[in-house]
Design an enzyme around this catalytic site. Structure first.
Site, PDB file in Angstrom:
ATOM      1  N   ASP A   6       0.871  -1.174   0.000  1.00 17.55           N
ATOM      2  CA  ASP A   6       0.000   0.000   0.000  1.00 17.55           C
ATOM      3  C   ASP A   6       0.911   1.228   0.000  1.00 17.55           C
ATOM      4  OD1 ASP A   6      -1.663   2.109   0.685  1.00 17.55           O
ATOM      5  OD2 ASP A   6      -2.890   0.904   2.053  1.00 17.55           O
ATOM      6  N   HIS A   7       0.877   1.948  -1.095  1.00 17.83           N
ATOM      7  CA  HIS A   7       1.838   3.043  -1.249  1.00 17.83           C
ATOM      8  C   HIS A   7       1.530   4.223  -0.322  1.00 17.83           C
ATOM      9  CE1 HIS A   7       5.213   4.881  -2.956  1.00 17.83           C
ATOM     10  NE2 HIS A   7       4.940   4.785  -4.251  1.00 17.83           N
ATOM     11  N   ARG A   8       0.377   4.178   0.362  1.00 23.17           N
ATOM     12  CA  ARG A   8       0.106   5.232   1.348  1.00 23.17           C
ATOM     13  C   ARG A   8       0.934   5.010   2.612  1.00 23.17           C
ATOM     14  NH1 ARG A   8      -6.123   4.291   1.941  1.00 23.17           N
ATOM     15  NH2 ARG A   8      -5.205   2.225   2.137  1.00 23.17           N
TER      16      ARG A   8
END
Ligand code: CAO
Length: 546
Positions: free
Chosen positions: A518-520
């Site tokens: 999850d690139h967040r």
């Protein structure tokens, strides 16, 4: 006139249980079955009903107090009865008496009287917090002779289907469920006549729940009632583990309301005393949820149109097949994760030549131990070490959008493909277990998964997931993050490849790794470090003991 001393009944083994509500006051007239107090354990809130009709003469427990089985609860004055002693043991050796039974709020069995024959109630066991679970199969019929362990029904939760076994042997005299019924923990499944039992005090009740009004604390649903066309995720799914959520303070009526409205109590803020959730809080939560997604989705212009329905029969013969519940929910979960999580996948290889030689070397010992060691336990161990080394992979995004929940335990799920659908049993504290232990647990969980024996608790509390297709094939794939986790490792089939060692090509056994994240929560550099670290540890497994 008689004084009746009402005591706290068996609380299913729970100790120091909190009194969260007093339902009566001194001077009140209560009827048999009226609620006297509400208690709350980590797992359930429960109402203690009055065993008698009478007037409350004294109350010995106050709100906020803690109590244990046998503690004095209150005194009742009843007309026309002898004084009643507190609860006594109801074994067959004892002469059962009405008065003794009266101090138990609601017996879970009919205690045999001067006989060893009894009719026992079989209740739905702890379903790991899942509620309104569907019965998909009834495996017995009235009149059947059943043995302890026989499957009574198969139920299907959001995460798995599971068989509920009989907890004792006998003749099934009445079946209370049918296919399609929705059940909760504590619901009556069946009445079983047990003849010739040596111990008539033995209960078939799966969990010694004290009363019929026990309500399991609902865990966060695996699939919240969110349509696939939601706006960018502002409220990620809550981690469905009570440990992380803490206790939910809400009375039975509030829990029932939440269930009716499909509200996840783990996400509701309580405005009552000590943060207790009130009915108004549930209503406010539902109202907010009904308005928010529509408004934000529309504002963001992110509503995704459904593809048009097509009549495929115009092209040839077709058949409509119903998807299993697990399949449907997996589809929803995948859609939700795919739409809400900005996915990136990092590809890498681990040189497992030496690992494989070592693994083959311990094959005989593994056989002696009655187990089998595949590359998977090494992957688990290496991932556990990597999660400790890179704690940013062991988080979930908080619902408020402003915090991360850092986990200090290392539980790893393993995706298992079963005929009923994809399930992800979770191995606990992987960082603290040996390769032998992990091998045994993988085999046990895999077998439970395939035989529908997994309970919801077996699939909760994961920090990270491994999806291994290594036994099947492929060179790489892009697994979908198992939210609310933030990363998943895909493992493909190891293959011999030529590797340049500085002076010549050498044949090395290379295992493909596909880390989706999850690139967040995680940035690309961290992901590259994570897989490089896995490569280092797996290429020289002496690192696993460091
Ligand atoms: N590369 C090469 N061989 C591999 C390998 C890899 N990455 N991973 C496993 N293997 C080999 C094993 O060593 C074993 O061979 P040997 O008997 O010669 O040692 C063989 O493949 C079979 O392994 P396995 O599948 O029995 O055991 P496992 O520990 O790898 O997996 C479990 C356990 C429960 C995950 C597995 O039984 C299973 O269900 N696999 C299905 C995978 C799946 O569905 N993944 C989900 C996909 S998500 O959409």
């Amino acid at each position: 006139m008689a004084n009746i001393n009402v005591t706290i009944p068996d609380l299913g083994g729970a100790n120091d249980v909190e009194v969260i509500e007093l339902c009566v006051a001194v001077g009140d007239t209560v009827a048999e079955g009226d609620s006297l107090i509400v208690l709350e354990t980590d797992k359930a809130s429960m109402e203690i009903p009055s065993p008698h009709t009478g007037v409350v003469a004294a109350i010995h427990l106050q709100e906020g107090a803690t109590c244990n089985v046998g503690d004095a609860l209150l005194d009742l004055t009843a007309e026309g009865e002898e004084n009643v002693a507190p609860e006594v043991d109801q074994g067959v050796d004892e002469q059962p008496s009405d008065t003794a039974q009266d101090s138990v709020p609601e017996p879970v069995e009919e205690v045999a009287v001067a006989s060893v024959s009894q009719t026992l109630e079989m209740l739905v066991p702890d379903l790991g917090g899942a509620s309104e679970v569907e019965v998909i199969e009834v495996a017995v019929a009235e009149g059947d002779e059943i043995a302890e362990g026989d499957t009574i029904v198969v139920v299907e939760t959001d995460k798995a289907s599971m068989e509920i076994p009989a907890t004792s042997s006998g003749k099934l005299v009445s079946l209370k469920l049918s296919e399609g019924s929705k059940v909760n923990q504590g619901d009556l499944m069946a009445l079983v006549e047990s003849v010739g039992s040596a111990d008539a005090s033995q209960s078939t009740e799966p969990a010694p729940a004290p009363v019929a009004s026990v309500e399991a604390t609902p865990a966060a649903p695996v699939t919240p009632p969110v349509a696939p066309q939601v706006a960018p995720m502002q409220a990620p799914v809550a981690e469905p583990s009570r440990d992380q959520q803490g206790k939910i303070h809400a009375g039975p009526a509030v829990r029932m309301l939440a269930r009716e409205l499909g509200a996840d109590l783990t996400q509701v803020s309580g405005t009552g005393p000590k943060g207790r959730i009130l009915k108004e809080d549930v209503h406010a939560f539902v109202k907010q949820r009904l308005n928010a997604p529509v408004a934000s989705a529309a504002a963001a212009g992110s509503v995704i149109a459904q593809p048009p329905a097509i009549d495929f029969s115009q092209f040839g013969e077709v058949e409509k097949i119903k998807m299993s519940k697990i399949h449907r929910l997996t589809a929803q979960n995948m859609t939700r994760s795919w739409l809400n999580v900005p996915h990136v996948t990092q590809f890498d290889h681990a040189d497992i030549t030496e690992l494989e030689a070592f693994r083959k070397g311990i094959k005989a010992e593994a056989e002696q131990r009655g187990t089998k060691v595949t590359p998977l336990p090494f992957m688990l161990k290496a991932c556990a070490m990597a999660l400790r080394e890179f704690p940013q992979f062991n988080v979930s995004l908080d619902n408020d959008g402003e915090h991360l929940i850092q986990k200090h335990y290392v539980n790893i799920g393993v995706a298992v493909d079963t005929p009923a659908g994809l399930v992800v049993p979770v191995l606990r504290d992987v960082d603290q277990k040996s390769i032998w232990q992990l091998s045994e647990e993988i085999i046990e969980m895999g077998s439970k998964a395939k035989n529908k024996k997994l309970m919801p608790a077996d699939m909760q509390g994961g920090c990270f997931t491994i999806s291994s297709l290594g036994s099947i094939g492929g060179t790489a794939f892009t697994p979908i993050v198992n939210t609310p986790e933030v990363a998943i490792l895909g493992v493909s089939k190891a293959d011999i490849q030529p590797r340049w060692d500085g002076s010549e090509f050498k044949p090395r056994l290379m295992m493909p790794l596909s880390l989706s994240y999850d690139h967040r929560a995680i940035n690309g550099a961290d992901a590259a470090r994570f897989t490089a670290y896995l490569g280092k540890v797996l290429s020289d497994i002496r690192h696993l003991v460091m």
